[in-house]
Design a protein around this motif. Structure first.
Motif, mmCIF file in Angstrom:
data_model
loop_
_atom_site.group_PDB
_atom_site.id
_atom_site.type_symbol
_atom_site.label_atom_id
_atom_site.label_comp_id
_atom_site.label_asym_id
_atom_site.label_seq_id
_atom_site.Cartn_x
_atom_site.Cartn_y
_atom_site.Cartn_z
ATOM 1 N N ARG A 1 0.749 -1.174 -0.069
ATOM 2 C CA ARG A 1 0.058 -0.174 0.017
ATOM 3 C C ARG A 1 1.021 1.423 -0.026
ATOM 4 O O ARG A 1 1.811 1.381 0.828
ATOM 5 N N PRO A 2 0.832 2.042 -0.897
ATOM 6 C CA PRO A 2 1.530 3.264 -0.884
ATOM 7 C C PRO A 2 1.422 4.270 0.321
ATOM 8 O O PRO A 2 0.419 4.053 1.021
ATOM 9 N N VAL A 3 2.415 5.224 0.488
ATOM 10 C CA VAL A 3 2.201 6.081 1.735
ATOM 11 C C VAL A 3 1.984 7.428 1.069
ATOM 12 O O VAL A 3 1.346 8.070 1.873
ATOM 13 N N PHE A 4 2.503 7.475 -0.234
ATOM 14 C CA PHE A 4 2.127 8.904 -0.852
ATOM 15 C C PHE A 4 1.232 8.620 -2.170
ATOM 16 O O PHE A 4 1.591 7.790 -2.961
ATOM 17 N N ALA A 5 0.247 9.368 -2.355
ATOM 18 C CA ALA A 5 -0.511 9.061 -3.862
ATOM 19 C C ALA A 5 -0.969 10.325 -4.193
ATOM 20 O O ALA A 5 -1.211 11.430 -3.507
ATOM 21 N N ALA A 6 -0.680 10.724 -5.590
ATOM 22 C CA ALA A 6 -1.033 12.005 -6.220
ATOM 23 C C ALA A 6 -1.931 11.768 -7.522
ATOM 24 O O ALA A 6 -1.486 10.977 -8.330
ATOM 25 N N GLY A 7 -3.018 12.527 -7.646
ATOM 26 C CA GLY A 7 -3.994 12.707 -8.786
ATOM 27 C C GLY A 7 -4.216 13.947 -8.892
ATOM 28 O O GLY A 7 -3.881 14.795 -8.362
ATOM 29 N N ASN A 8 -5.488 13.975 -10.039
ATOM 30 C CA ASN A 8 -5.954 15.107 -10.390
ATOM 31 C C ASN A 8 -7.292 14.889 -10.495
ATOM 32 O O ASN A 8 -7.982 15.902 -10.922
ATOM 33 N N SER A 9 -7.954 13.940 -10.673
ATOM 34 C CA SER A 9 -9.603 13.812 -11.167
ATOM 35 C C SER A 9 -10.071 12.564 -10.351
ATOM 36 O O SER A 9 -9.308 11.970 -9.464
ATOM 37 N N ASP A 10 -11.615 12.587 -10.459
ATOM 38 C CA ASP A 10 -12.167 11.526 -9.809
ATOM 39 C C ASP A 10 -11.647 10.096 -10.050
ATOM 40 O O ASP A 10 -11.918 9.041 -9.557
ATOM 41 N N GLY A 11 -10.982 9.923 -11.339
ATOM 42 C CA GLY A 11 -10.513 8.678 -11.661
ATOM 43 C C GLY A 11 -9.329 8.122 -10.629
ATOM 44 O O GLY A 11 -8.935 7.128 -10.644
ATOM 45 N N ASP A 12 -8.701 9.180 -9.931
ATOM 46 C CA ASP A 12 -7.828 8.907 -8.851
ATOM 47 C C ASP A 12 -8.409 8.588 -7.508
ATOM 48 O O ASP A 12 -7.608 8.279 -6.591
ATOM 49 N N TYR A 13 -9.738 8.857 -7.306
ATOM 50 C CA TYR A 13 -10.335 8.964 -6.068
ATOM 51 C C TYR A 13 -9.993 7.716 -5.152
ATOM 52 O O TYR A 13 -9.496 8.041 -3.979
ATOM 53 N N GLN A 14 -10.110 6.828 -5.743
ATOM 54 C CA GLN A 14 -10.145 5.370 -5.121
ATOM 55 C C GLN A 14 -8.434 5.058 -4.469
ATOM 56 O O GLN A 14 -8.209 4.528 -3.649
ATOM 57 N N MET A 15 -7.676 5.327 -5.499
ATOM 58 C CA MET A 15 -6.420 5.382 -5.138
ATOM 59 C C MET A 15 -5.886 6.169 -4.112
ATOM 60 O O MET A 15 -5.149 5.513 -3.225
ATOM 61 N N LEU A 16 -6.368 7.417 -3.992
ATOM 62 C CA LEU A 16 -6.009 8.394 -2.847
ATOM 63 C C LEU A 16 -6.771 7.798 -1.632
ATOM 64 O O LEU A 16 -6.084 7.855 -0.660
ATOM 65 N N GLU A 17 -7.867 7.290 -1.620
ATOM 66 C CA GLU A 17 -8.727 7.025 -0.615
ATOM 67 C C GLU A 17 -7.965 5.733 0.027
ATOM 68 O O GLU A 17 -8.094 5.438 1.145
ATOM 69 N N TRP A 18 -7.565 4.759 -0.922
ATOM 70 C CA TRP A 18 -7.025 3.361 -0.240
ATOM 71 C C TRP A 18 -5.597 3.769 0.198
ATOM 72 O O TRP A 18 -5.450 3.303 1.312
ATOM 73 N N THR A 19 -4.849 4.716 -0.388
ATOM 74 C CA THR A 19 -3.579 5.131 0.339
ATOM 75 C C THR A 19 -3.772 5.645 1.600
ATOM 76 O O THR A 19 -3.125 5.132 2.518
ATOM 77 N N THR A 20 -4.452 6.525 1.853
ATOM 78 C CA THR A 20 -4.639 7.331 2.957
ATOM 79 C C THR A 20 -5.467 6.747 3.978
ATOM 80 O O THR A 20 -5.378 7.089 5.024
ATOM 81 N N ALA A 21 -6.030 5.540 3.554
ATOM 82 C CA ALA A 21 -6.924 4.816 4.793
ATOM 83 C C ALA A 21 -5.803 3.775 5.327
ATOM 84 O O ALA A 21 -6.239 3.190 6.465
ATOM 85 N N GLY A 22 -4.571 3.610 5.121
ATOM 86 C CA GLY A 22 -3.482 3.092 5.728
ATOM 87 C C GLY A 22 -3.143 3.270 7.147
ATOM 88 O O GLY A 22 -3.350 4.494 7.491
ATOM 89 N N THR A 23 -2.680 2.679 7.909
ATOM 90 C CA THR A 23 -2.050 3.148 9.310
ATOM 91 C C THR A 23 -0.838 4.190 9.090
ATOM 92 O O THR A 23 -0.295 3.845 7.978
#
Length: 334
Positions: free
Chosen positions: A254-276
């Motif tokens: 699971r990544p520690v850092f995630a960057a996107g620009n659109s709603d197509g990236d929403y789940q990637m950011l959501e999953w990344t930042t949900a980690g401990t």
């Protein structure tokens, strides 16, 4: 002011600036194209606390995984995705071998240069264009076709080569993360084979650290030569819910850092930042109509609606292109 006093003042100012950047975890050369705003400081603070061994938020180097969307995050994406422009040009190039396309949509519109007409059929039409232009070709021939296109094609609005429309501030962010022990990956809805051709030269990201959508492929021996052939069938779509799956399957952490620009990236950011532990979500917000394009909620490309609404409550950083970036493209003056 006396000369001696002036020199002393300049020396003191330089020392203070050096002290500030050293204390904040970045040198004066790091993130040089970023304005000294809260956005830049948030990035620097995060990197500092995750790389300092005495910090409660320290992240071991093996776990420092940073993932980046490509279209609209690392390079521009308007007025159409650059890979779509490549696909349209390939359809035109291949047209003499397919006379039936002259009377068959969406190919007929592409050949006539009517991109709006070609896309009138929505995703099914675009899918046909991608399959026809990307399938039934060896992996080596496809890579050569992408390289040749990038060497000659120019953006219709800026006149720049497509691979020169990468974002200088994001290049610096990639370099800054790698300098601090982070391993950087591309995780994009774009084609994995397309991006792997230029990712190393453009971003310093090797092919094995690119995750993207892919067609099915097969191995065979053609005229005595072992060959991988791309089939005109979708194998994996690396967008929205597909992005966390692609990360899981290709990266395994699971990544520690995630960057996107659109709603197509929403789940990637959501999953990344949900980690401990310490996590960072970043959204590039296209706010600069003068130097690039301004778009978000209702854009036909790179729609940012849910992400724009939820970013504050999710704790994701909204990077304002107009306010946070000194320049857009490499070697540009604005």
């Amino acid at each position: 002011m006396k000369i001696a006093s002036f020199i002393h003042f300049r020396y003191l100012l330089s020392a203070l600036l050096l002290l500030f950047f050293t204390a904040s975890g970045a040198s004066a050369k790091d993130l040089a194209s970023w304005e000294n705003t809260a956005s830049k400081q948030a990035i620097v603070d995060f990197v500092k606390k995750t790389t300092k061994k005495s910090s409660p938020d320290f992240v071991p180097e093996a776990e420092r995984i940073a993932v980046f969307d490509n279209d609209g995050t690392l390079w521009a994406e308007q007025p159409i995705y650059f890979q779509a422009a490549f696909a349209f040009d390939r359809i035109k190039q291949m047209a003499p071998q397919h006379p039936e396309w002259n009377t068959t949509e969406p190919y007929a519109s592409v050949i006539k240069g009517d991109i709006k007409g070609a896309l009138a059929g929505g995703m099914p039409a675009l899918s046909k264009i991608i399959m026809a232009s990307h399938g039934n070709i060896s992996s080596d021939d496809f890579s050569a076709a992408v390289s040749n296109w990038l060497a000659t094609a120019k953006h219709p609005t800026t006149g720049l080569p497509y691979n020169k429309m990468i974002y200088q501030p994001m290049l610096e962010l990639l370099q800054y993360l790698r300098k601090n022990g982070y391993k950087t990956f591309i995780v994009s809805g774009g084609g994995i084979d397309f991006m792997r051709v230029f990712a190393q030269d453009a971003y310093g990201i090797p092919p094995e650290q690119v995750v993207g959508s892919s067609l099915q492929a097969k191995y065979s021996v053609v005229n005595g030569v072992p060959t991988i052939t791309k089939a005109p069938d979708l194998g994996f779509y690396d967008d929205k819910e597909g992005k966390p799956v692609g990360i899981y399957q290709h990266i395994g952490r699971r990544p520690v850092f995630a960057a996107g620009n659109s709603d197509g990236d929403y789940q990637m950011l959501e999953w990344t930042t949900a980690g401990t532990g310490a996590r960072f979500g970043l959204i590039v917000h296209h706010t600069d109509a003068e130097r690039e394009w301004a778009y978000d909620r209702n854009s036909h490309i790179g729609e940012l609606n849910k992400g724009l609404t939820d970013a504050p409550t999710k704790g994701w950083l909204l990077v304002d292109m107009k306010k946070d970036w000194k320049v857009i493209y490499p070697a540009s003056k604005k």
